[in-house]
Design a protein around this motif. Structure first.
Motif, mmCIF file in Angstrom:
data_model
loop_
_atom_site.group_PDB
_atom_site.id
_atom_site.type_symbol
_atom_site.label_atom_id
_atom_site.label_comp_id
_atom_site.label_asym_id
_atom_site.label_seq_id
_atom_site.Cartn_x
_atom_site.Cartn_y
_atom_site.Cartn_z
ATOM 1 N N THR A 56 0.985 -1.243 0.029
ATOM 2 C CA THR A 56 -0.147 0.027 -0.215
ATOM 3 C C THR A 56 0.790 1.134 -0.138
ATOM 4 O O THR A 56 2.073 1.235 0.386
ATOM 5 C CB THR A 56 -0.794 0.082 1.254
ATOM 6 N N PRO A 57 0.260 2.213 -0.297
ATOM 7 C CA PRO A 57 1.161 3.645 -0.652
ATOM 8 C C PRO A 57 1.770 4.149 0.783
ATOM 9 O O PRO A 57 1.467 3.817 2.043
ATOM 10 C CB PRO A 57 0.107 4.643 -0.964
ATOM 11 N N ALA A 58 2.984 4.456 0.762
ATOM 12 C CA ALA A 58 3.733 5.399 1.843
ATOM 13 C C ALA A 58 4.341 6.656 1.190
ATOM 14 O O ALA A 58 4.284 6.507 0.013
ATOM 15 C CB ALA A 58 4.719 4.318 2.361
ATOM 16 N N ARG A 59 4.486 7.561 2.084
ATOM 17 C CA ARG A 59 5.155 8.769 1.747
ATOM 18 C C ARG A 59 6.626 8.852 2.075
ATOM 19 O O ARG A 59 6.738 9.559 2.984
ATOM 20 C CB ARG A 59 4.118 10.126 2.174
ATOM 21 N N GLY A 87 6.183 0.871 7.489
ATOM 22 C CA GLY A 87 7.663 1.276 6.815
ATOM 23 C C GLY A 87 7.857 2.644 7.438
ATOM 24 O O GLY A 87 7.681 3.067 8.455
ATOM 25 N N ASP A 88 8.452 3.398 6.466
ATOM 26 C CA ASP A 88 8.605 4.831 6.707
ATOM 27 C C ASP A 88 7.711 5.479 5.728
ATOM 28 O O ASP A 88 7.405 5.122 4.645
ATOM 29 C CB ASP A 88 10.048 5.232 6.004
ATOM 30 N N SER A 89 6.920 6.553 6.210
ATOM 31 C CA SER A 89 6.144 7.404 5.808
ATOM 32 C C SER A 89 5.647 8.643 6.399
ATOM 33 O O SER A 89 5.751 8.685 7.577
ATOM 34 C CB SER A 89 4.655 6.691 5.639
ATOM 35 N N ASP A 123 7.930 16.201 5.290
ATOM 36 C CA ASP A 123 6.945 15.519 4.196
ATOM 37 C C ASP A 123 7.297 14.003 4.421
ATOM 38 O O ASP A 123 6.414 13.143 3.994
ATOM 39 C CB ASP A 123 7.185 15.948 2.811
ATOM 40 N N ILE A 124 8.619 13.431 4.873
ATOM 41 C CA ILE A 124 9.093 12.159 4.475
ATOM 42 C C ILE A 124 8.871 11.411 6.080
ATOM 43 O O ILE A 124 9.202 9.970 5.955
ATOM 44 C CB ILE A 124 10.215 11.965 4.040
ATOM 45 N N HIS A 125 8.919 12.105 7.084
ATOM 46 C CA HIS A 125 8.591 11.279 8.338
ATOM 47 C C HIS A 125 7.636 12.014 9.268
ATOM 48 O O HIS A 125 7.469 13.330 9.133
ATOM 49 C CB HIS A 125 9.828 11.292 9.239
ATOM 50 N N MET A 126 6.864 11.263 9.919
ATOM 51 C CA MET A 126 5.820 11.933 10.898
ATOM 52 C C MET A 126 6.240 12.335 12.152
ATOM 53 O O MET A 126 7.139 11.744 12.906
ATOM 54 C CB MET A 126 4.613 10.959 10.900
#
Length: 343
Positions: A201-204, A234-236, A268-271
């Protein structure tokens, strides 16, 4: 000494042809759904370098991290049980079936042993401690998720590998047979047997082990394990896809979501931890387990800030959360004795 093979190999030939058919691949690289910057637009790379150089002492614990040494070969897990090894590495075991996610057990999150060293106490598990692995899951190809040294040691005891589209190129280069590797594009599924299925599934986020980024995909995964559903994040960075995934696959019995290595310079790449709690809500997660912290320093926040912030936000949102010690088993659906071990 650096083993050049640790850098991996970019996709080519048949694999590259498949990549070019992906809806996620445009203008020579994989793309996120939303415009996604590796760094904040008004921050220069010099600014980022200065930020990383000015790390406070609190980015690493002042003493060894408390951990639990569990006999992983004798878990006897009647319900899906997760054992976390720090950062984003964890084992999911159920009725003798073992899934290992993003294992980094070499003691460092980089191609060289002197950079990205693990915290004292966070690296008590080695490849030799692992049971036979039915499925190895690799979410993307960054060094803190795909470790050459660990993979080569685990390889003889791995039956099958599931990963994001393109990342199998590294694995084949490292000597793993192509027929053991299943690569998935977003929304594609792989059924391992009647009880186990993975859906990418999507991740950012982004990918890359060298100067060229975006040549393999990055993914989150939905795991159907018997009658359970688990989200493997994963990473998002945060975006609306968590709600899309929650509406399509939820509710989830457990969501393992990144909660660390964040910074205002790369939003944008980590919460942020508060976004991690919100993402769990979007996914309709019955329980949140925050990962991607407590082993490596890849940002400048205090090492134990992630659990403090995410627990506060989870409480405000009435989101159930568990944060086991490294090596402490968590059995899904069972009562968990939460210790505030990071203080």
């Amino acid at each position: 000494m650096i083993d050049i093979k640790a850098f991996g190999k970019l996709p080519a030939d048949v694999r590259k042809k498949r990549i070019k058919t992906s809806l996620q691949y445009r203008d020579g690289s994989f793309q996120n759904i939303l415009p996604t910057a590796i760094k904040r637009e008004d921050a220069s790379y010099l600014d980022l370098f200065k930020t990383l150089l000015s790390q406070p002492k609190t980015v690493r614990p002042g003493q060894g991290i408390p951990s639990v040494k569990t006999d992983l070969r004798n878990l006897n897990a009647k319900v899906p049980t997760v054992v976390w090894f720090g950062h984003s590495s964890y084992l999911i075991s159920h009725q003798g079936f073992n899934i290992f996610v993003d294992p980094v057990l070499s003691g460092h999150a980089s191609p060289v042993s002197f950079f990205g060293k693990a915290f004292l106490g966070a690296d008590i598990y080695k490849a030799e401690d692992m049971p036979d692995i039915d499925v190895l899951l690799i979410t993307h190809d960054h060094y803190d998720h795909l470790d050459y040294e660990t993979i080569t040691k685990l390889h003889p005891n791995i039956k099958q590998i599931v990963t994001s589209l393109g990342a199998g190129s590294h694995l084949e280069y490292w000597g793993i047979a192509p027929d053991k590797i299943t690569e998935l594009d977003w929304w594609q599924s792989a059924k391992i047997n009647q009880e186990v299925e993975f859906t990418a599934t999507p991740a950012r986020h982004f990918s890359g082990r060298g100067l060229k980024r975006g040549q393999s995909l990055w993914s989150s995964f939905v795991l159907k394990l018997n009658d359970y559903k688990i989200f493997l994040g994963g990473d998002s960075g945060y975006d609306g896809q968590f709600k899309v995934i929650g509406d399509k696959f939820g509710p989830f019995d457990l969501a393992l979501l990144e909660c660390g290595q964040y910074n205002i310079n790369w939003p944008d790449i980590h919460m942020m931890p508060e976004q991690t709690a919100q993402a769990a809500q979007d996914l309709q997660a019955k329980v949140l387990m925050p990962v991607h912290w407590a082993k490596f320093t890849l940002s400048v926040h205090p090492w134990n800030e992630p659990p403090i912030r995410v627990m506060a936000e989870a409480k405000a949102l009435h989101q159930p959360i568990v944060i086991p010690q490294i090596g402490e088993p968590y059995a899904i659906g069972e009562e968990f004795d939460q210790k505030i071990w990071w203080e």
